[in-house]
Write a protein that holds these residues in place. Structure first.
Motif, PDB file in Angstrom:
ATOM      1  N   GLN A 237      16.007 -29.995 -80.672  1.00  0.00           N
ATOM      2  CA  GLN A 237      16.326 -28.783 -79.915  1.00  0.00           C
ATOM      3  C   GLN A 237      16.921 -29.117 -78.546  1.00  0.00           C
ATOM      4  OE1 GLN A 237      16.049 -25.672 -81.155  1.00  0.00           O
ATOM      5  NE2 GLN A 237      15.350 -26.551 -83.101  1.00  0.00           N
ATOM      6  N   ALA A 238      16.379 -30.152 -77.919  1.00  0.00           N
ATOM      7  CA  ALA A 238      16.857 -30.519 -76.586  1.00  0.00           C
ATOM      8  C   ALA A 238      18.254 -31.127 -76.632  1.00  0.00           C
ATOM      9  CB  ALA A 238      15.879 -31.500 -75.937  1.00  0.00           C
ATOM     10  N   LEU A 239      18.549 -31.887 -77.683  1.00  0.00           N
ATOM     11  CA  LEU A 239      19.835 -32.587 -77.774  1.00  0.00           C
ATOM     12  C   LEU A 239      20.846 -31.851 -78.660  1.00  0.00           C
ATOM     13  CD1 LEU A 239      18.503 -36.240 -78.256  1.00  0.00           C
ATOM     14  CD2 LEU A 239      19.180 -35.124 -76.127  1.00  0.00           C
ATOM     15  N   HIS A 240      20.371 -30.824 -79.392  1.00  0.00           N
ATOM     16  CA  HIS A 240      21.230 -30.085 -80.316  1.00  0.00           C
ATOM     17  C   HIS A 240      21.837 -31.015 -81.372  1.00  0.00           C
ATOM     18  CE1 HIS A 240      21.870 -26.641 -77.174  1.00  0.00           C
ATOM     19  NE2 HIS A 240      20.623 -26.756 -77.600  1.00  0.00           N
ATOM     20  N   VAL A 241      21.000 -31.829 -81.961  1.00  0.00           N
ATOM     21  CA  VAL A 241      21.463 -32.776 -82.981  1.00  0.00           C
ATOM     22  C   VAL A 241      20.409 -32.864 -84.080  1.00  0.00           C
ATOM     23  CG1 VAL A 241      20.432 -34.750 -81.786  1.00  0.00           C
ATOM     24  CG2 VAL A 241      22.307 -35.127 -83.375  1.00  0.00           C
ATOM     25  N   PRO A 242      20.824 -32.884 -85.355  1.00  0.00           N
ATOM     26  CA  PRO A 242      19.858 -33.010 -86.448  1.00  0.00           C
ATOM     27  C   PRO A 242      19.346 -34.455 -86.563  1.00  0.00           C
ATOM     28  CG  PRO A 242      22.079 -32.925 -87.330  1.00  0.00           C
ATOM     29  CD  PRO A 242      22.201 -32.685 -85.850  1.00  0.00           C
ATOM     30  N   ILE A 243      18.138 -34.594 -87.072  1.00  0.00           N
ATOM     31  CA  ILE A 243      17.528 -35.906 -87.269  1.00  0.00           C
ATOM     32  C   ILE A 243      16.977 -35.975 -88.682  1.00  0.00           C
ATOM     33  CG2 ILE A 243      15.681 -37.488 -86.557  1.00  0.00           C
ATOM     34  CD1 ILE A 243      15.859 -36.317 -83.755  1.00  0.00           C
ATOM     35  N   GLU A 244      17.248 -37.069 -89.382  1.00  0.00           N
ATOM     36  CA  GLU A 244      16.658 -37.293 -90.692  1.00  0.00           C
ATOM     37  C   GLU A 244      15.832 -38.572 -90.652  1.00  0.00           C
ATOM     38  OE1 GLU A 244      19.790 -37.562 -93.548  1.00  0.00           O
ATOM     39  OE2 GLU A 244      20.466 -39.538 -92.883  1.00  0.00           O
ATOM     40  N   VAL A 245      14.679 -38.522 -91.315  1.00  0.00           N
ATOM     41  CA  VAL A 245      13.752 -39.655 -91.315  1.00  0.00           C
ATOM     42  C   VAL A 245      13.561 -40.120 -92.754  1.00  0.00           C
ATOM     43  CG1 VAL A 245      11.484 -40.490 -90.634  1.00  0.00           C
ATOM     44  CG2 VAL A 245      12.587 -38.682 -89.302  1.00  0.00           C
TER      45      VAL A 245
END
Length: 294
Positions: A237-245
């Motif tokens: 939310q802070a960086l406006h970027v999706p993350i996949e783990v």
């Protein structure tokens, strides 16, 4: 008289690894005994210090195992058999004459013996690790990543691994681990209602109080407190970027799919080090032929 069987480099390295691992466990036990159980701050610091010790040892083991297995790198083998050959030559000379051994020579001999013992412990740990959970987890992850033309990029285990992995994935962001932690804490504080329900006091079973939540955010911002899914959600939310783990035995976790940018890809390992969980980054899969030349 029959010739004594000569141990292979793998056998010597295995013995070295086993003893080194045993010594570290003994050291860790002494460290634990020296810290009062009710001193939470020192116990937390101790946990981080133990993680660093085990991570350093594991990294050293892996590197020396790679050297041993590499067809172009016989450094470990030369060290192992070089020490053995020197010892045999010294024994042959000793039969001819018994010169006076100086203190300096004794120190050199002791250092050589310690080095040989260390290499044996390294080899032993390498052999044990081949059948361990960490090795099996690594194989599964390597197969999953290869399907995306990716491979694991090792991140140091110092409590900041999740943030360091994200920093590695966003070179153009020019944002340090400290700044990433600050952005995470800032977002969680300003959206407390989204995070408080997921934070439970382990002693009471109740949801965190306002003071407990502030301490949680402060620790996250200013210490090496380990990050997890809550922090990842805050960062998307802070960086406006999706993350996949990506995980070995579970489906890939995807967070922040509402954002259109290229996702950050992290690798979550359950058995990376003695204390368990760890995050790594990823990089493009290298061509084996080119990797050997580099």
């Amino acid at each position: 008289m029959e010739d004594e069987a000569v141990e292979t480099p793998e056998e010597l390295l295995a013995k070295q690894h086993r003893k080194e691992k045993k010594d570290l466990q003994a050291k860790i036990q002494r460290m634990k005994n020296a810290v009062p159980k009710n001193d939470k701050k020192k116990r937390k610091q101790l946990t981080e210090e133990i993680a660093k010790l085990e991570a350093d040892l594991t990294q050293k083991h892996d590197e020396e195992c790679r050297q041993l297995k590499s067809p172009t790198d016989t450094k470990v083998e030369e060290m192992l058999f070089g020490v053995e050959t020197m010892k045999m030559e010294d024994e042959e000379q000793e039969e001819v004459k018994q010169p006076r051994v100086t203190k300096a020579q004794k120190r050199r001999d002791k250092k050589a013996a310690q080095e040989k013992e260390r290499e044996i412990r390294i080899a032993e740990a390498a052999v044990q690790n081949l059948q361990g959970e960490r090795h099996q987890e690594g194989l599964i992850l390597a197969q999953k990543l290869a399907q995306q033309q990716l491979q694991i990029k090792e991140i140091s285990s110092d409590g900041h691994c999740m943030y360091r992995a994200i920093e590695d994935q966003m070179p153009g962001l020019i944002m340090s681990v400290k700044e990433l932690r600050s952005r995470t804490a800032e977002h969680m504080r300003s959206h407390a209602d989204d995070f408080l329900p997921f934070l439970i006091n382990p002693n009471t079973g109740d949801m965190y109080t306002t003071d407990e939540f502030e301490k949680y955010c402060s620790d996250m911002e200013h210490t090496a407190a380990w990050g997890g899914q809550l922090e990842l959600r805050a960062l998307t939310q802070a960086l406006h970027v999706p993350i996949e783990v990506i995980q070995a035995n579970s489906a890939t976790i995807k967070i922040g799919e509402e954002f259109d940018s290229e996702p950050i890809t992290l690798v979550y390992m359950h058995h990376a080090f003695g204390l368990g969980e760890h995050y790594n980054s990823v990089e493009r899969l290298k061509d084996p032929a080119n990797a050997e030349d580099s």
